[in-house]
Design a protein around this motif. Structure first.
Motif, short mmCIF file in Angstrom:
data_model
loop_
_atom_site.label_atom_id
_atom_site.label_comp_id
_atom_site.label_asym_id
_atom_site.label_seq_id
_atom_site.Cartn_x
_atom_site.Cartn_y
_atom_site.Cartn_z
N SER A 177 53.44 65.55 33.99
CA SER A 177 52.56 66.42 33.12
C SER A 177 51.68 65.92 32.25
CB SER A 177 53.92 66.15 31.81
OG SER A 177 55.27 67.18 32.05
N THR A 178 50.76 66.22 31.70
CA THR A 178 49.82 65.58 30.80
C THR A 178 49.65 65.76 29.99
OG1 THR A 178 47.97 67.27 31.60
CG2 THR A 178 48.57 65.43 33.33
N PRO A 179 48.93 65.64 28.80
CA PRO A 179 48.65 66.15 27.22
C PRO A 179 47.52 67.80 27.76
CG PRO A 179 48.12 64.08 27.45
CD PRO A 179 47.89 64.26 28.38
N SER A 180 47.56 68.10 28.39
CA SER A 180 47.12 69.31 28.43
C SER A 180 47.88 70.38 28.98
CB SER A 180 45.38 69.25 29.36
OG SER A 180 45.60 68.29 30.96
N SER A 181 49.10 69.60 30.12
CA SER A 181 49.33 70.89 31.14
C SER A 181 50.53 70.13 31.25
CB SER A 181 48.75 71.60 32.40
OG SER A 181 47.91 69.96 33.45
N THR A 182 51.29 71.11 32.11
CA THR A 182 53.05 70.89 32.45
C THR A 182 53.04 70.84 33.63
OG1 THR A 182 54.06 72.28 31.94
CG2 THR A 182 54.01 70.73 30.51
N GLY A 183 53.47 70.25 34.92
CA GLY A 183 54.01 70.87 36.28
C GLY A 183 52.98 70.12 37.19
N VAL A 184 52.11 69.00 36.53
CA VAL A 184 50.82 69.24 37.29
C VAL A 184 51.36 68.66 38.74
CG1 VAL A 184 49.02 67.24 37.87
CG2 VAL A 184 49.68 68.99 35.58
N GLU A 185 50.93 68.89 39.56
CA GLU A 185 50.62 68.06 41.34
C GLU A 185 49.69 67.11 41.10
OE1 GLU A 185 49.72 68.43 45.82
OE2 GLU A 185 51.59 70.17 44.89
N GLN A 186 49.79 66.00 41.35
CA GLN A 186 49.13 64.67 41.07
C GLN A 186 48.81 63.89 42.43
OE1 GLN A 186 46.25 64.36 38.37
NE2 GLN A 186 45.61 62.43 40.07
N ASN A 187 47.77 63.86 43.56
CA ASN A 187 47.35 63.66 44.64
C ASN A 187 46.90 62.15 44.17
OD1 ASN A 187 47.46 65.89 46.99
ND2 ASN A 187 48.97 65.94 45.09
N PHE A 188 46.95 60.71 44.72
CA PHE A 188 46.04 59.52 45.01
C PHE A 188 46.16 59.09 46.13
CE2 PHE A 188 48.63 59.00 41.02
CZ PHE A 188 47.05 59.16 40.26
N THR A 189 45.03 58.87 46.95
CA THR A 189 44.79 58.49 48.11
C THR A 189 44.51 57.03 48.43
OG1 THR A 189 42.89 59.44 48.71
CG2 THR A 189 45.07 61.39 48.70
N LEU A 190 44.72 55.88 48.81
CA LEU A 190 44.86 55.16 49.18
C LEU A 190 44.27 54.13 50.84
CD1 LEU A 190 46.93 55.14 46.25
CD2 LEU A 190 45.63 53.04 46.16
N VAL A 191 43.75 53.64 50.69
CA VAL A 191 43.26 52.76 51.85
C VAL A 191 43.54 51.39 51.68
CG1 VAL A 191 41.97 54.71 52.78
CG2 VAL A 191 41.00 52.59 51.89
N SER A 192 43.54 50.79 53.38
CA SER A 192 44.18 49.09 53.72
C SER A 192 42.45 48.28 53.20
CB SER A 192 43.91 48.79 54.97
OG SER A 192 43.71 49.48 56.13
N GLN A 193 41.71 49.23 52.89
CA GLN A 193 40.69 48.22 52.73
C GLN A 193 40.16 48.88 51.25
OE1 GLN A 193 39.01 49.08 56.79
NE2 GLN A 193 37.34 48.69 55.04
N GLU A 194 39.46 47.06 50.13
CA GLU A 194 39.19 47.23 48.92
C GLU A 194 37.60 48.16 48.92
OE1 GLU A 194 39.39 45.18 45.04
OE2 GLU A 194 39.62 43.99 46.58
N THR A 195 37.00 48.17 50.00
CA THR A 195 35.38 48.20 49.93
C THR A 195 35.17 48.77 50.26
OG1 THR A 195 34.71 46.54 50.40
CG2 THR A 195 34.89 46.28 48.25
#
Length: 333
Positions: free
Chosen positions: A126-144
Protein backbone atom coordinates in the motif's frame (compact mmCIF):
# COMPACT_ATOMS: atom_id res chain seq x y z
CA UNK A 1 0.24 -9.80 8.63
CA UNK A 2 1.49 -7.67 11.50
CA UNK A 3 4.39 -5.27 11.23
CA UNK A 4 7.58 -6.00 13.14
CA UNK A 5 8.70 -3.85 16.06
CA UNK A 6 12.00 -2.74 14.58
CA UNK A 7 13.03 0.87 15.14
CA UNK A 8 16.33 2.49 14.23
CA UNK A 9 18.02 3.92 17.33
CA UNK A 10 18.05 7.72 17.29
CA UNK A 11 21.84 7.88 17.58
CA UNK A 12 22.20 5.66 14.49
CA UNK A 13 20.01 7.77 12.24
CA UNK A 14 21.83 9.65 9.45
CA UNK A 15 20.41 13.01 10.53
CA UNK A 16 22.16 12.63 13.90
CA UNK A 17 25.59 12.05 12.35
CA UNK A 18 28.20 14.74 11.95
CA UNK A 19 28.21 16.31 8.49
CA UNK A 20 24.68 15.15 7.61
CA UNK A 21 22.75 17.25 5.08
CA UNK A 22 19.04 16.87 4.46
CA UNK A 23 18.22 15.06 1.21
CA UNK A 24 17.34 17.33 -1.68
CA UNK A 25 14.45 17.19 -4.14
CA UNK A 26 16.46 19.12 -6.75
CA UNK A 27 17.61 16.02 -8.66
CA UNK A 28 17.32 16.00 -12.46
CA UNK A 29 17.42 13.35 -15.19
CA UNK A 30 19.24 13.86 -18.50
CA UNK A 31 17.42 12.72 -21.64
CA UNK A 32 19.46 11.96 -24.77
CA UNK A 33 18.45 12.95 -28.32
CA UNK A 34 16.46 10.16 -30.03
CA UNK A 35 16.72 8.15 -26.83
CA UNK A 36 13.68 5.94 -27.43
CA UNK A 37 15.01 4.92 -30.86
CA UNK A 38 18.42 4.08 -29.40
CA UNK A 39 16.87 2.00 -26.65
CA UNK A 40 14.65 0.11 -29.08
CA UNK A 41 17.71 -0.75 -31.19
CA UNK A 42 19.63 -1.86 -28.11
CA UNK A 43 16.74 -4.03 -26.94
CA UNK A 44 16.95 -5.96 -30.19
CA UNK A 45 20.48 -7.08 -29.21
CA UNK A 46 18.97 -8.83 -26.21
CA UNK A 47 16.23 -10.28 -28.38
CA UNK A 48 18.91 -11.90 -30.52
CA UNK A 49 20.51 -13.38 -27.40
CA UNK A 50 17.13 -14.77 -26.38
CA UNK A 51 16.63 -16.24 -29.84
CA UNK A 52 19.97 -18.06 -29.68
CA UNK A 53 19.21 -19.45 -26.22
CA UNK A 54 15.70 -20.49 -27.28
CA UNK A 55 17.16 -23.06 -29.68
CA UNK A 56 19.31 -24.61 -26.94
CA UNK A 57 17.34 -24.11 -23.73
CA UNK A 58 13.78 -23.10 -24.58
CA UNK A 59 12.00 -19.91 -23.53
CA UNK A 60 13.65 -17.77 -20.89
CA UNK A 61 14.93 -14.37 -19.87
CA UNK A 62 17.33 -12.35 -21.99
CA UNK A 63 19.56 -11.68 -18.95
CA UNK A 64 19.89 -13.38 -15.55
CA UNK A 65 18.37 -16.45 -17.16
CA UNK A 66 20.00 -18.86 -14.69
CA UNK A 67 17.86 -18.87 -11.57
CA UNK A 68 19.57 -20.05 -8.38
CA UNK A 69 16.68 -20.01 -5.90
CA UNK A 70 13.02 -19.00 -5.65
CA UNK A 71 12.02 -17.91 -2.15
CA UNK A 72 9.16 -16.64 0.00
CA UNK A 73 9.90 -13.47 1.94
CA UNK A 74 8.45 -10.69 4.08
CA UNK A 75 9.41 -7.03 3.71
CA UNK A 76 8.88 -5.27 7.05
CA UNK A 77 8.95 -1.47 6.92
CA UNK A 78 10.69 0.23 9.84
CA UNK A 79 8.87 2.39 12.34
CA UNK A 80 9.85 5.97 13.23
CA UNK A 81 11.45 6.78 9.88
CA UNK A 82 12.32 10.43 9.18
CA UNK A 83 9.79 12.33 7.07
CA UNK A 84 11.89 12.25 3.91
CA UNK A 85 11.98 8.42 4.04
CA UNK A 86 8.26 7.92 4.73
CA UNK A 87 7.40 7.66 1.05
CA UNK A 88 5.49 5.16 -1.07
CA UNK A 89 5.40 1.68 0.44
CA UNK A 90 7.63 2.95 3.28
CA UNK A 91 5.09 5.55 4.45
CA UNK A 92 3.93 3.56 7.49
CA UNK A 93 5.26 0.56 9.45
CA UNK A 94 3.88 -2.46 7.60
CA UNK A 95 4.82 -5.99 6.61
CA UNK A 96 4.27 -7.25 3.08
CA UNK A 97 4.59 -10.70 1.60
CA UNK A 98 7.16 -10.93 -1.17
CA UNK A 99 8.79 -13.26 -3.66
CA UNK A 100 12.55 -13.36 -4.18
CA UNK A 101 14.49 -14.62 -7.20
CA UNK A 102 18.24 -15.19 -6.86
CA UNK A 103 20.14 -15.52 -10.12
CA UNK A 104 23.45 -15.63 -11.95
CA UNK A 105 24.04 -13.12 -14.71
CA UNK A 106 25.70 -15.72 -16.92
CA UNK A 107 23.35 -17.61 -19.18
CA UNK A 108 23.77 -21.12 -17.81
CA UNK A 109 26.86 -22.06 -15.81
CA UNK A 110 27.71 -20.52 -12.46
CA UNK A 111 31.15 -19.12 -13.20
CA UNK A 112 33.25 -15.98 -12.88
CA UNK A 113 33.30 -13.24 -13.95
CA UNK A 114 29.64 -12.77 -13.13
CA UNK A 115 27.18 -10.35 -11.60
CA UNK A 116 24.58 -11.94 -9.32
CA UNK A 117 21.01 -10.76 -9.01
CA UNK A 118 18.73 -10.43 -5.98
CA UNK A 119 15.24 -9.52 -7.24
CA UNK A 120 12.34 -8.76 -4.89
CA UNK A 121 8.66 -8.65 -5.80
CA UNK A 122 6.61 -7.04 -3.00
CA UNK A 123 3.01 -8.24 -3.19
CA UNK A 124 -0.08 -6.27 -2.24
CA UNK A 125 1.74 -3.25 -0.85
CA UNK A 126 0.00 0.00 0.00
CA UNK A 127 1.09 3.57 -0.68
CA UNK A 128 -0.53 6.90 0.16
CA UNK A 129 -1.94 6.99 -3.37
CA UNK A 130 -3.04 3.38 -3.91
CA UNK A 131 -3.46 -0.11 -2.45
CA UNK A 132 -2.63 -3.55 -3.81
CA UNK A 133 0.59 -2.29 -5.39
CA UNK A 134 3.13 -4.74 -6.81
CA UNK A 135 6.56 -3.23 -6.20
CA UNK A 136 9.67 -4.73 -7.81
CA UNK A 137 13.25 -4.07 -6.68
CA UNK A 138 16.19 -5.46 -8.67
CA UNK A 139 19.60 -5.44 -7.03
CA UNK A 140 22.97 -6.87 -8.05
CA UNK A 141 26.24 -7.84 -6.39
CA UNK A 142 28.08 -4.65 -7.44
CA UNK A 143 27.63 -1.15 -6.05
CA UNK A 144 28.69 0.59 -9.26
CA UNK A 145 28.86 -0.11 -12.98
CA UNK A 146 31.68 1.59 -14.81
CA UNK A 147 29.99 2.57 -18.06
CA UNK A 148 29.12 5.86 -19.74
CA UNK A 149 25.58 4.79 -20.60
CA UNK A 150 23.36 2.02 -21.91
CA UNK A 151 25.31 1.70 -25.18
CA UNK A 152 28.33 0.54 -23.17
CA UNK A 153 26.26 -2.05 -21.33
CA UNK A 154 24.87 -3.48 -24.55
CA UNK A 155 28.34 -3.55 -26.08
CA UNK A 156 29.81 -5.39 -23.09
CA UNK A 157 27.03 -7.99 -23.09
CA UNK A 158 27.42 -8.45 -26.84
CA UNK A 159 31.19 -8.81 -26.45
CA UNK A 160 30.96 -11.31 -23.59
CA UNK A 161 28.50 -13.54 -25.44
CA UNK A 162 30.25 -13.49 -28.84
CA UNK A 163 32.25 -16.37 -30.25
CA UNK A 164 36.04 -15.92 -29.80
CA UNK A 165 36.66 -14.82 -33.39
CA UNK A 166 33.84 -12.30 -33.42
CA UNK A 167 34.86 -11.01 -30.00
CA UNK A 168 38.42 -10.37 -31.21
CA UNK A 169 37.14 -8.40 -34.20
CA UNK A 170 34.97 -6.24 -31.93
CA UNK A 171 37.88 -5.66 -29.56
CA UNK A 172 40.02 -4.47 -32.47
CA UNK A 173 37.44 -1.98 -33.74
CA UNK A 174 36.12 -0.65 -30.40
CA UNK A 175 39.00 0.11 -28.02
CA UNK A 176 36.84 2.26 -25.72
CA UNK A 177 34.36 -0.59 -25.30
CA UNK A 178 37.22 -2.99 -24.61
CA UNK A 179 38.57 -0.80 -21.80
CA UNK A 180 35.11 -0.54 -20.24
CA UNK A 181 34.61 -4.31 -20.51
CA UNK A 182 37.98 -5.07 -18.89
CA UNK A 183 37.31 -2.78 -15.92
CA UNK A 184 33.84 -4.24 -15.31
CA UNK A 185 34.98 -7.84 -15.77
CA UNK A 186 37.57 -7.22 -13.07
CA UNK A 187 34.82 -6.15 -10.71
CA UNK A 188 32.69 -9.16 -11.65
CA UNK A 189 35.63 -11.50 -11.03
CA UNK A 190 35.94 -10.47 -7.38
CA UNK A 191 35.10 -13.27 -4.90
CA UNK A 192 31.40 -13.90 -4.27
CA UNK A 193 30.77 -15.61 -0.92
CA UNK A 194 27.09 -16.43 -1.43
CA UNK A 195 23.69 -14.75 -1.44
CA UNK A 196 23.39 -14.68 2.36
CA UNK A 197 26.80 -13.11 3.00
CA UNK A 198 27.11 -10.53 0.21
CA UNK A 199 25.67 -7.01 -0.10
CA UNK A 200 23.46 -6.14 -3.10
CA UNK A 201 22.80 -2.74 -4.70
CA UNK A 202 20.42 -1.05 -7.12
CA UNK A 203 23.36 0.75 -8.86
CA UNK A 204 20.92 3.35 -10.25
CA UNK A 205 18.48 5.37 -8.12
CA UNK A 206 14.71 5.31 -7.89
CA UNK A 207 12.34 8.03 -6.76
CA UNK A 208 11.39 8.11 -3.09
CA UNK A 209 8.35 10.31 -3.40
CA UNK A 210 9.82 13.70 -4.33
CA UNK A 211 13.30 12.50 -3.31
CA UNK A 212 15.69 10.10 -5.04
CA UNK A 213 17.68 7.23 -3.54
CA UNK A 214 19.89 4.29 -4.33
CA UNK A 215 19.12 0.99 -2.57
CA UNK A 216 21.17 -1.58 -0.71
CA UNK A 217 20.44 -5.00 0.78
CA UNK A 218 22.93 -5.74 3.55
CA UNK A 219 24.24 -9.27 4.01
CA UNK A 220 22.17 -11.37 6.41
CA UNK A 221 25.17 -13.17 7.88
CA UNK A 222 28.92 -12.79 8.38
CA UNK A 223 29.37 -16.57 8.66
CA UNK A 224 30.87 -17.37 5.25
CA UNK A 225 30.56 -20.93 4.01
CA UNK A 226 33.77 -21.73 2.13
CA UNK A 227 31.89 -24.37 0.11
CA UNK A 228 29.10 -21.99 -0.97
CA UNK A 229 30.80 -21.13 -4.26
CA UNK A 230 30.47 -24.76 -5.38
CA UNK A 231 26.67 -24.70 -5.02
CA UNK A 232 25.03 -21.36 -4.28
CA UNK A 233 21.54 -22.87 -4.08
CA UNK A 234 22.63 -25.51 -1.57
CA UNK A 235 24.21 -22.80 0.56
CA UNK A 236 21.10 -20.61 0.77
CA UNK A 237 18.70 -23.51 1.35
CA UNK A 238 21.08 -25.08 3.86
CA UNK A 239 20.96 -21.89 5.90
CA UNK A 240 17.17 -21.66 5.57
CA UNK A 241 16.79 -25.24 6.80
CA UNK A 242 18.20 -24.12 10.15
CA UNK A 243 16.81 -20.61 10.68
CA UNK A 244 15.34 -17.47 9.13
CA UNK A 245 17.60 -15.01 7.32
CA UNK A 246 17.15 -11.27 7.73
CA UNK A 247 18.62 -8.56 5.48
CA UNK A 248 18.64 -4.83 6.17
CA UNK A 249 17.01 -2.93 3.30
CA UNK A 250 18.58 0.52 3.08
CA UNK A 251 18.22 3.75 1.09
CA UNK A 252 20.90 6.32 0.28
CA UNK A 253 19.41 9.71 -0.60
CA UNK A 254 20.37 12.27 -3.24
CA UNK A 255 21.92 15.48 -1.90
CA UNK A 256 23.65 17.16 -4.85
CA UNK A 257 24.89 16.27 -8.33
CA UNK A 258 28.54 16.26 -7.31
CA UNK A 259 28.29 13.75 -4.46
CA UNK A 260 25.24 11.83 -5.63
CA UNK A 261 24.98 12.01 -9.44
CA UNK A 262 21.71 10.68 -10.81
CA UNK A 263 23.00 9.56 -14.21
CA UNK A 264 26.53 8.31 -13.44
CA UNK A 265 26.47 4.63 -12.45
CA UNK A 266 30.26 4.54 -11.95
CA UNK A 267 30.23 6.82 -8.87
CA UNK A 268 29.80 5.48 -5.35
CA UNK A 269 27.46 7.94 -3.62
CA UNK A 270 28.92 9.85 -0.69
CA UNK A 271 25.92 9.98 1.67
CA UNK A 272 24.88 7.77 4.60
CA UNK A 273 22.66 4.71 4.34
CA UNK A 274 19.34 4.59 6.21
CA UNK A 275 17.60 1.30 7.08
CA UNK A 276 14.03 1.68 5.82
CA UNK A 277 12.92 -1.98 6.02
CA UNK A 278 14.03 -5.52 6.74
CA UNK A 279 13.69 -8.40 4.33
CA UNK A 280 13.08 -11.67 6.14
CA UNK A 281 13.42 -15.04 4.45
CA UNK A 282 11.60 -17.53 6.70
CA UNK A 283 12.80 -21.10 7.11
CA UNK A 284 11.91 -22.98 3.94
CA UNK A 285 12.87 -25.77 1.58
CA UNK A 286 12.91 -25.73 -2.23
CA UNK A 287 9.35 -25.48 -3.53
CA UNK A 288 8.78 -26.54 -7.15
CA UNK A 289 5.40 -24.81 -7.44
CA UNK A 290 6.81 -21.55 -6.08
CA UNK A 291 9.85 -21.84 -8.35
CA UNK A 292 7.60 -22.26 -11.39
CA UNK A 293 5.50 -19.23 -10.40
CA UNK A 294 8.58 -17.08 -9.89
CA UNK A 295 10.22 -18.18 -13.13
CA UNK A 296 7.09 -17.17 -15.02
CA UNK A 297 7.01 -13.79 -13.29
CA UNK A 298 8.62 -10.60 -14.49
CA UNK A 299 11.01 -8.97 -12.02
CA UNK A 300 11.04 -5.57 -13.63
CA UNK A 301 12.00 -2.38 -11.73
CA UNK A 302 9.45 -0.51 -13.84
CA UNK A 303 6.68 -2.52 -12.16
CA UNK A 304 6.54 -0.03 -9.33
CA UNK A 305 4.46 2.38 -7.31
CA UNK A 306 4.36 5.89 -8.74
CA UNK A 307 6.49 6.98 -5.76
CA UNK A 308 9.29 4.55 -6.69
CA UNK A 309 9.91 4.78 -10.42
CA UNK A 310 13.45 4.09 -11.74
CA UNK A 311 15.67 7.03 -12.66
CA UNK A 312 18.36 7.58 -15.27
CA UNK A 313 19.14 6.70 -18.87
CA UNK A 314 20.37 3.23 -17.96
CA UNK A 315 17.05 2.43 -16.33
CA UNK A 316 15.03 3.80 -19.23
CA UNK A 317 17.04 1.52 -21.53
CA UNK A 318 16.18 -1.38 -19.25
CA UNK A 319 12.51 -0.54 -19.62
CA UNK A 320 12.71 -1.16 -23.37
CA UNK A 321 14.80 -4.31 -22.95
CA UNK A 322 12.55 -5.80 -20.23
CA UNK A 323 9.41 -5.17 -22.26
CA UNK A 324 10.83 -6.98 -25.28
CA UNK A 325 12.29 -9.77 -23.16
CA UNK A 326 8.90 -10.37 -21.56
CA UNK A 327 7.19 -10.42 -24.94
CA UNK A 328 9.69 -13.00 -26.23
CA UNK A 329 9.59 -15.31 -23.22
CA UNK A 330 6.40 -17.07 -24.24
CA UNK A 331 4.68 -16.91 -20.83
CA UNK A 332 1.31 -15.50 -19.93
CA UNK A 333 1.39 -12.15 -18.08
Amino acid sequence: MAAYDYVVAADDRPEHREGFHMPSTEWREVFLPDESTRHADQARVFTELQRKRLKKQGHGRALHRNGVAALKAVLAVEGDLPEYARQGIFATPSAFEAHVRLSNGNFSLDRAPDIRGFAIKVLGASTPSSTGVEQNFTLVSQETLKVSGSADVVGIVDLSTSAPGAALRKVATKPQLTRSAVVNFRDMAKPFSGFATHDFFSIMPITFGDYAARLKLCAASTAVNKEARKDLAADIFGRLADDDLEFLFQAQFFEDERRTPIEDSSVRWDTPWLTVARLRLPRQAPDEALAETIEKSSFNPWIAATEHRPLGELMRARQAAYALSWHNRGVAP
